[in-house]
Design an enzyme around this catalytic site. Sequence first.
Site, PDB file in Angstrom:
ATOM      1  CD  GLU A 134      -2.492  -1.186   2.487  1.00 37.20           C
ATOM      2  OE1 GLU A 134      -2.924  -0.207   2.939  1.00 37.20           O
ATOM      3  OE2 GLU A 134      -3.846  -2.519   2.079  1.00 37.20           O
ATOM      4  N   GLY A 138       5.745  -1.369   1.892  1.00 35.35           N
ATOM      5  CA  GLY A 138       5.278  -2.612   1.798  1.00 35.35           C
ATOM      6  C   GLY A 138       6.245  -4.100   1.974  1.00 35.35           C
ATOM      7  CB  SER A 139       9.372  -2.902   4.205  1.00 35.27           C
ATOM      8  OG  SER A 139      10.122  -2.608   2.893  1.00 35.27           O
ATOM      9  CB  ILE A 165      -0.269  -4.568  -7.686  1.00 37.64           C
ATOM     10  CG1 ILE A 165      -1.185  -4.146  -6.598  1.00 37.64           C
ATOM     11  CG2 ILE A 165      -1.250  -6.111  -7.574  1.00 37.64           C
ATOM     12  CD1 ILE A 165       0.267  -4.614  -4.899  1.00 37.64           C
ATOM     13  N   GLY A 342      30.435  -1.581 -23.140  1.00 35.95           N
ATOM     14  CA  GLY A 342      30.724  -0.007 -23.679  1.00 35.95           C
ATOM     15  C   GLY A 342      29.558   0.475 -24.169  1.00 35.95           C
ATOM     16  N   GLY A 343      29.633   0.607 -25.137  1.00 33.27           N
ATOM     17  CA  GLY A 343      28.220   1.741 -25.538  1.00 33.27           C
ATOM     18  C   GLY A 343      27.777   0.729 -25.875  1.00 33.27           C
ATOM     19  CD  GLU A 366       7.989 -11.841  -4.263  1.00 27.15           C
ATOM     20  OE1 GLU A 366       8.290 -13.118  -3.896  1.00 27.15           O
ATOM     21  OE2 GLU A 366       7.198 -12.513  -4.844  1.00 27.15           O
ATOM     22  CB  SER A 369      18.659  -6.321  -0.350  1.00 26.41           C
ATOM     23  OG  SER A 369      18.311  -6.278  -1.661  1.00 26.41           O
TER      24      SER A 369
END
Length: 385
Positions: A134, A138-139, A165, A342-343, A366, A369
Site C-alpha cells: 500500500e 510494503g516492507s 501490483i 561498452g556503448g 519480494e 534486500s
Amino acid sequence: MSEGFVLSDEMEMLRDNVRKFIKKEILPREQLIDLDAPFFPEDIQKEVQQLGRELGIWYVDAPEKYGGADLSIFAQTIIAEEASQHRMGAYNAAGGAFGFELPNVIFKGTPDQIERFAVPTIQKGGSGFVGITEPSGGSDPARAIETKAVRDGNKWILNGSKIFISAVEFADWGVVYARTSEGRNGITAFLVEIDAPGFSYKPIPVIRSWYPKELVFDNCEIPLENQLGEEGQGFKLAEHWLTKGRIPYAAGCIGIAVAALKMAVEYTKQRVTFKTPLADKQAIQWMIADSEVEIKAARWLTWEAAWKADRGEPFKNEASIAKLYATEVANRVVDRCVQIFGGMGVSKEFPFERWFRELRIKRIGEGPSEVHRMVIARNLLGERR
Ligand SMILES: Cc1cc2nc3c(=O)[nH]c(=O)nc-3n(C[C@H](O)[C@H](O)[C@H](O)COP(=O)(O)OP(=O)(O)OC[C@H]3O[C@@H](n4cnc5c(N)ncnc54)[C@H](O)[C@@H]3O)c2cc1C
C-alpha cells in the site's frame, strides 16, 4: 533433487529439456517482437503455451489434480534458472510458455474457491494478482496495511488502495490483503474478482516496460464466500507460499546473470582494443572471474534453500539468504557485462540494458534486500533486536 554435488538424472533431464525449449521455441520468437515488449502477442502466447503443456511443464507449483505439474521446489528452481535466459528474462520466464505465477495461497481455499478461481485460470493459461503493498509501505505490510474490510450482511466492503501490483491486466481475480481488525493479526485475505463493484486500477509507470498497477477499492463489494481462510489469518495463510516463492525468484535472477556472462565471455574474445582482444586484459578477466564465482555461490545457496524446503525443514532463513544474494549478484554481473560491452552494453540491440532495469526491481520486490538482511541478522541475534 540433487544428490551430493551432482544433479540427479531426472533434474539433469529437466534442465536440458528447458534449455532446449528456450533455444528452439522462445529465442526465435522473441526476434519477432518489440525489443522492450513485456509479453508475446496473444497468438504467439497461445502457441508457446501449447508447447509448454506438451512438455509437461505447466503451472509448476499447482497440484496435479487442479491441472498443474506439482513439481518440487528444487525442480522449480532448476526450471526458473533456465527459463529466464532470454530477453524477457525472469519477469516473463519462457515467455509464459509454462503458465504464469498464481497467488498459490488459493490452494488453501475451500474446494469451491479452488474450482471457481484456480482451475479455470490454469486451464486458460492466465494469472492472478497479489495485492499486499500500500502507499503506507510494503516492507512491513502487517503493520502498514490500511485498506479496511468491514462486514455488511452477506458481503464484505473494502475501502482503500494498493500500489505496485503486478499482473492485474491479465487476471480475472487476485488475492487482496485487508485489515479486519487492529494489530498484526488483523489482516484477512480476500478473493477479488476483476469486475467486482467498486474496484478499479490504473498503471504506475516504472523502470520496466511492464507497469504495475494502483488498485482502488471504493466501497468494493466482496461476497462472503470470497473470504480466503479464516478472519485475521491472512498472513499466516500466505507466509509459507510467499517464502517458498523467493527461491525460484532467486533462480530466475541467476539465469539472467548466466546468460549475460555467456555473451560477455564470447564478446571479449572478439573485441579488440589496443591491438589485443578484451579477453587478454586483466581488468576484464577479473570481472569475468568475479561473476563466475558469485553466480556459482548464488546457485548453491538457492539450491540449499530449495532442498531444505522440499525436505520439510525450516527454510525461511535460507530463502532470505538466496533471495538477497542472488538478486544482488545478478545486478552486479549484468552491470559488469554492460561495462564489458561498452556503448553496446546500453544499446537496445543487446538485452543487457533491459535486464539491468528489470534486475534493479528484483532488489526491491519480494522483500527488499534490507528486509532480508534483517531476517538473517535476527536469526543470529534473536527476534528482539
Ligand atoms: C515493479 C514492481 C512490482 C511489484 N509487484 C508487487 C505485487 O504484485 N504485489 C505487491 O503486493 N507488491 C508489489 N510490489 C511492491 C514491493 O513488494 C514493495 O515495493 C516492497 O515490498 C517495498 O515496499 P515499499 O516500496 O513501500 O518500500 P518501504 O517499505 O517504504 O521501504 C523503503 C526502503 O526502506 C528500506 N527499509 C524498510 N524497513 C527497513 C528497516 N527496518 N531497516 C532498513 N531498511 C529498511 C526498504 O528496504 C526500502 O529500501 C512491486 C514493486 C515493484 C517496484
